[in-house]
Design a protein around this motif. Structure first.
Motif, PDB file in Angstrom:
ATOM      1  N   PRO B  93     -95.666  43.694 -22.021  1.00 54.44           N
ATOM      2  CA  PRO B  93     -94.378  43.320 -21.788  1.00 54.44           C
ATOM      3  C   PRO B  93     -93.943  42.203 -22.632  1.00 54.44           C
ATOM      4  O   PRO B  93     -93.684  41.067 -22.272  1.00 54.44           O
ATOM      5  N   GLN B  94     -93.777  42.669 -23.833  1.00 54.06           N
ATOM      6  CA  GLN B  94     -93.651  41.422 -24.789  1.00 54.06           C
ATOM      7  C   GLN B  94     -92.309  40.460 -24.756  1.00 54.06           C
ATOM      8  O   GLN B  94     -92.100  39.525 -24.918  1.00 54.06           O
ATOM      9  N   GLU B  95     -91.116  41.605 -23.935  1.00 50.36           N
ATOM     10  CA  GLU B  95     -89.841  41.026 -23.845  1.00 50.36           C
ATOM     11  C   GLU B  95     -90.014  39.606 -22.814  1.00 50.36           C
ATOM     12  O   GLU B  95     -89.145  38.761 -22.689  1.00 50.36           O
ATOM     13  N   THR B  96     -91.026  39.487 -21.972  1.00 46.17           N
ATOM     14  CA  THR B  96     -91.358  38.560 -20.908  1.00 46.17           C
ATOM     15  C   THR B  96     -92.079  37.521 -21.389  1.00 46.17           C
ATOM     16  O   THR B  96     -92.465  36.446 -20.973  1.00 46.17           O
ATOM     17  N   GLN B  97     -92.990  37.781 -22.531  1.00 46.20           N
ATOM     18  CA  GLN B  97     -93.990  36.990 -22.957  1.00 46.20           C
ATOM     19  C   GLN B  97     -93.603  36.497 -24.376  1.00 46.20           C
ATOM     20  O   GLN B  97     -92.707  35.866 -24.854  1.00 46.20           O
ATOM     21  N   CYS B  98     -94.409  37.075 -25.536  1.00 40.47           N
ATOM     22  CA  CYS B  98     -94.336  36.369 -26.747  1.00 40.47           C
ATOM     23  C   CYS B  98     -92.589  36.409 -27.276  1.00 40.47           C
ATOM     24  O   CYS B  98     -92.261  35.455 -27.648  1.00 40.47           O
ATOM     25  N   GLU B  99     -92.049  37.641 -27.125  1.00 41.06           N
ATOM     26  CA  GLU B  99     -90.824  37.939 -27.878  1.00 41.06           C
ATOM     27  C   GLU B  99     -89.819  37.422 -26.871  1.00 41.06           C
ATOM     28  O   GLU B  99     -89.009  36.870 -27.175  1.00 41.06           O
ATOM     29  N   GLY B 100     -90.121  37.123 -25.355  1.00 44.04           N
ATOM     30  CA  GLY B 100     -89.232  36.555 -24.668  1.00 44.04           C
ATOM     31  C   GLY B 100     -89.072  35.050 -24.847  1.00 44.04           C
ATOM     32  O   GLY B 100     -88.286  34.465 -24.694  1.00 44.04           O
ATOM     33  N   SER B 101     -90.104  34.399 -25.525  1.00 41.77           N
ATOM     34  CA  SER B 101     -90.013  32.885 -25.977  1.00 41.77           C
ATOM     35  C   SER B 101     -89.799  32.859 -27.376  1.00 41.77           C
ATOM     36  O   SER B 101     -89.729  31.645 -27.946  1.00 41.77           O
ATOM     37  N   CYS B 102     -89.519  33.803 -28.166  1.00 42.14           N
ATOM     38  CA  CYS B 102     -89.161  33.898 -29.610  1.00 42.14           C
ATOM     39  C   CYS B 102     -87.701  32.909 -29.550  1.00 42.14           C
ATOM     40  O   CYS B 102     -86.713  33.453 -28.968  1.00 42.14           O
ATOM     41  N   VAL B 103     -87.925  32.018 -30.587  1.00 38.11           N
ATOM     42  CA  VAL B 103     -86.696  31.171 -30.854  1.00 38.11           C
ATOM     43  C   VAL B 103     -85.501  32.116 -31.033  1.00 38.11           C
ATOM     44  O   VAL B 103     -84.258  31.818 -30.898  1.00 38.11           O
ATOM     45  N   LEU B 104     -85.754  32.959 -32.165  1.00 36.80           N
ATOM     46  CA  LEU B 104     -84.757  33.820 -32.690  1.00 36.80           C
ATOM     47  C   LEU B 104     -84.007  34.580 -31.369  1.00 36.80           C
ATOM     48  O   LEU B 104     -82.680  34.934 -31.670  1.00 36.80           O
ATOM     49  N   GLY B 105     -84.463  34.705 -30.325  1.00 37.75           N
ATOM     50  CA  GLY B 105     -84.088  35.418 -29.139  1.00 37.75           C
ATOM     51  C   GLY B 105     -82.889  34.472 -28.396  1.00 37.75           C
ATOM     52  O   GLY B 105     -82.221  35.242 -27.736  1.00 37.75           O
TER      53      GLY B 105
END
Lengths: 287, 463
Positions: B93-105
């Motif tokens: 579930p990248q959207e709640t882990q790595c990608e969820g915390s990506c500054v670009l997001g």
């Protein structure tokens, strides 16, 4: 691994195989089962362990051809190997956990139906070897279909045969013979154990209840993994859902909802029939 | 300076086509797409994505290699921390882990970290380099047993093998992979092309995998210590026991646990004509539940030819399934019946399911999970027709190991008690993954496996 050491046909459709499986042989207890997956595309088929020899590292299974998957197992020959054999699964029979003194006061009557005779054998053997009185009824349609005659005679006190057509032993159903043994012949038992077709276990339980005889049954439900993961084997026992694969396969017969269990057993009949027809088509093409 | 372009979209199978097949839904990035997406990473000095990853994958480092078009180098970075990148790139579930915390997001769209990880893993596999990526210590002669070959066990085994331990995984089923093989369908995680190859890489590290061994039945934990010469045992047996609702009619014919339905289809390949295991779907299937397993079961039933309805007691916002899975399911034509809770499974005269009696729900006060608790609307009962019902209500731990092993404490819910390092209440026995936490995710289990591997190493060094 899982090499078939010996194979013999006990009837035209019932086959006995001794299979190399040292870990299962060392751990097996009466009442437990195993799963066989004959080849890469096969089903996981639950089969009761009919005997085990830790020294030799072998287990004995008895299979009746009733569908594509069991036919596939029976088609294997000695020297060939099954793809997978897993076990032992399920709980051992209750008596294997009993202290010796309470076991000494017990007298068992086993009621074996058809291929269900094979799993009765290790139980009778276990009890007989510990001096517990054991009687066994083996029932089948006709004399030709009675299996484990000599083997069973060696591990029980009294052995009774029973055939639907009267071609050997008692003429009639196992339930009638059980009732006769208790009511007319004055035999007394503290525990009955019935293993056979679901419908036979249902009616044997009704008879046992009439005779006020406690009865254990071994439920041959549908299973996929056999380790408690799928719930295909769920049965209602005493009003509660239980998994036959991990909590059974043996349960108190009085408590089992047999009608539900029989319906659930037939859940894939349509799919199995299609598989069978397709299988026969393919065989037809090969010729 | 990072490239200010929008996130590179990933190509997928057309929903109308894929609803009829079991081929993978997502095609993943090709080289051109991956190299372009890699240029979006800001390479933060304090990368939040790494901290948010349960296995602490060095994300900016591998992406930096991609910007240099050095895929092999990227694979080496990933292999230090993850043994199953092709799996994680697909099912995390990248959207709640790595990608969820990506500054670009924060203002736009996160870097497609999962898709990049998947690209690196797939590229390495296709170029035959994946198994050479990990460095390995000299054998130390100590034996560790791992129970269960799911994500927790595989991750633990890999780290221990890299540290020089002699590792054997015992698997109850006939195929290794645990939930990756019996639970997650082919269209999300191809079994032969991806999973089997990644498990092969684990074997190449020297890890032995013994299938058809049920620890607790075939051998006990005590026998592993006393007779088989293992110095430590890791229990990663997952949460395999399906839950049911406890409503009338659940044992009618045509009512299946999601575990049964998915095991038939995934482990036993029932969707393929040449395999013998049967599977049943009727004309209309109701799947009860809203997690990833519910989506997997629903989309499987759809592919087997049924009309499929999800029945869930809260609203779409509370669905525990990954957004991507919900979106894919909806695209494929799964119908979502929200704020609906079954109160009875209805049967016909032959004991087969014919429908669900349901009650409408409304959301009340938040419960302990923080989600608003669904409350039944009195007098709102109604019926839904269904000839197949799949219960996807979650799973609990298998009691076999605690039942057959002295000194292993469990919680009220039957999970193994373990500290933050995975140490159980019995010295030498460690545990992690769903067996400890209850049903969670692949990557959390892998993280727990890695943590336990470290603790096992420390424990055995002191011994």
């Amino acid at each position: 691994m899982y090499r078939i050491l010996t194979k013999e046909m006990l009837t035209p459709t019932i086959c006995r195989m001794k299979v190399e499986a040292p870990l299962i042989a060392a751990a097996a207890r009466p009442g437990q089962f195993l799963m066989v997956r004959a080849d890469e595309k096969g089903e996981r088929v639950p089969l009761t362990i009919s005997d085990y020899d830790a020294g030799e590292g072998s287990v004995t299974i008895v299979t009746q051809e009733i569908g594509v998957s069991t036919e596939e197992i029976v088609a294997f020959e000695a020297g060939q190997s099954f793809c997978d054999v897993t076990g032992p699964l399920g709980m051992p029979s209750e008596f294997t956990e009993m202290p010796a003194d309470s076991l000494a006061a017990r007298r068992y009557i086993f009621i074996a139906g058809g291929v269900g005779t094979a799993p009765v054998y290790p139980q009778a053997k276990w009890l007989h070897s510990r001096g517990v009185p054991v009687d066994v009824i083996i029932g089948a349609k006709t004399a030709d279909l009675l299996i484990y005659r000599q083997e069973m005679a060696a591990v029980c006190d009294n052995l009774f045969f029973c055939t639907d057509d009267g071609s050997e032993g008692f003429h009639g159903m196992v339930t009638a013979l059980l009732e006769k043994l208790v009511r007319e012949d004055g035999r007394s038992y503290t525990q009955a154990v019935a293993i056979g077709p679901m419908v036979m276990m249902k009616f044997t339980t009704l008879t046992a209840r009439k005779l006020a005889l406690p009865i254990t049954v071994s439920l041959n439900t549908l299973m996929v993994d056999g380790t408690g993961m799928c719930g295909a084997c769920r049965v209602t026992v005493g009003g509660r859902t239980r998994f036959a694969c991990v909590e059974g396969p043996e349960f108190d017969g009085y408590e089992v909802d047999f009608d539900e269990a029989m319906r659930r057993q037939g859940q894939f009949r349509k799919e199995e029939k299609e598989e069978m027809e397709e299988h026969e088509c393919k065989i037809g093409r090969d010729k | 300076m990072a490239n200010r372009i929008p996130r590179v979209p990933v190509r997928e199978q057309d929903p109308r086509v894929r609803a009829r097949n079991f081929d993978e839904v997502c095609y993943g990035y090709n080289e051109e797409e991956a190299f372009l997406e890699a240029t979006r990473c800001l390479h933060c000095r304090n990368p939040r994505c790494v901290a948010a990853c349960p296995v602490n994958l060095q994300i900016p480092d591998f992406i930096a290699k991609l910007t240099e078009k050095d895929v092999r180098g990227a694979a080496e970075v990933i292999a230090r921390d993850s043994s199953l990148p092709a799996v994680c790139g697909r099912v995390c579930p990248q959207e709640t882990q790595c990608e969820g915390s990506c500054v670009l997001g924060v203002k736009g769209e996160a870097v497609a970290i999962g898709k990049l990880e998947r690209f690196v893993a797939d590229w390495s596999r296709e170029h035959g380099t994946s198994s050479e990526n990990a460095a390995k210590a000299a054998p130390n002669g100590k034996k560790v047993a791992i129970v269960g070959s799911g994500p927790a066990g595989l991750a633990c085994a890999c780290d221990l093998a890299k540290l020089g331990y002699d590792v054997t995984i015992f698997e109850a089923l006939h195929k290794p992979g645990g939930v990756l093989v019996y639970g997650i369908p082919e269209f999300r995680l191809p079994k032969e092309k991806v999973l089997a190859r990644e498990i092969e890489d684990v074997r190449k590290l020297g890890v032995k995998i013994e299938t058809n061994v049920i620890v607790g039945r075939t051998v006990t934990v005590d026998q592993l210590f006393d007779e088989k010469g293992f110095s430590a045992v890791f229990v990663g047996t997952g949460a395999g026991t399906p839950k049911f609702m406890g409503i009338p009619g659940e044992n009618l014919c045509g009512v299946f646990s999601a575990n049964e339905f998915l095991t038939r289809n995934n482990l036993m390949n029932a969707y393929r004509k040449d395999y013998l295991t049967p599977i049943h779907v009727g004309r209309r299937t109701c799947v009860v539940g809203g997690g990833n397993v519910a989506m997997d079961a629903a989309r499987t039933a759809l592919r087997l030819g049924s009309e499929v309805h999800i029945v869930y007691r809260r609203t779409e916002a509370e669905l525990p399934a990954r957004r991507e899975e919900v979106h894919h399911a909806a695209e494929e034509g799964i119908v979502f019946n929200m704020l609906t809770n079954p109160v009875e499974v209805l049967g016909d005269e032959n004991g087969w399911v014919r429908g669900l009696r349901c009650i409408r729900m409304e959301l009340g006060e938040p419960d302990e999970s923080g989600r608003r608790r669904p409350v039944p609307v009195e007098g709102s009962e109604f019926e839904i027709d269904a000839d197949t019902v799949i219960m996807a209500l979650g799973t609990s731990s298998n009691p076999l190991i605690p039942d057959t092993t002295d000194g292993l404490e469990t919680t009220k819910r039957g999970c193994l008690v373990a500290d933050e390092n995975g140490a159980t209440t019995r010295p030498g026995v460690f545990a992690g993954g769903d067996a400890v936490t209850g049903a969670a995710t692949v990557i959390l289990a892998m993280g727990a496996g890695r943590t336990a591997a470290k603790a096992i190493d420390e424990y055995l060094k002191k011994k």
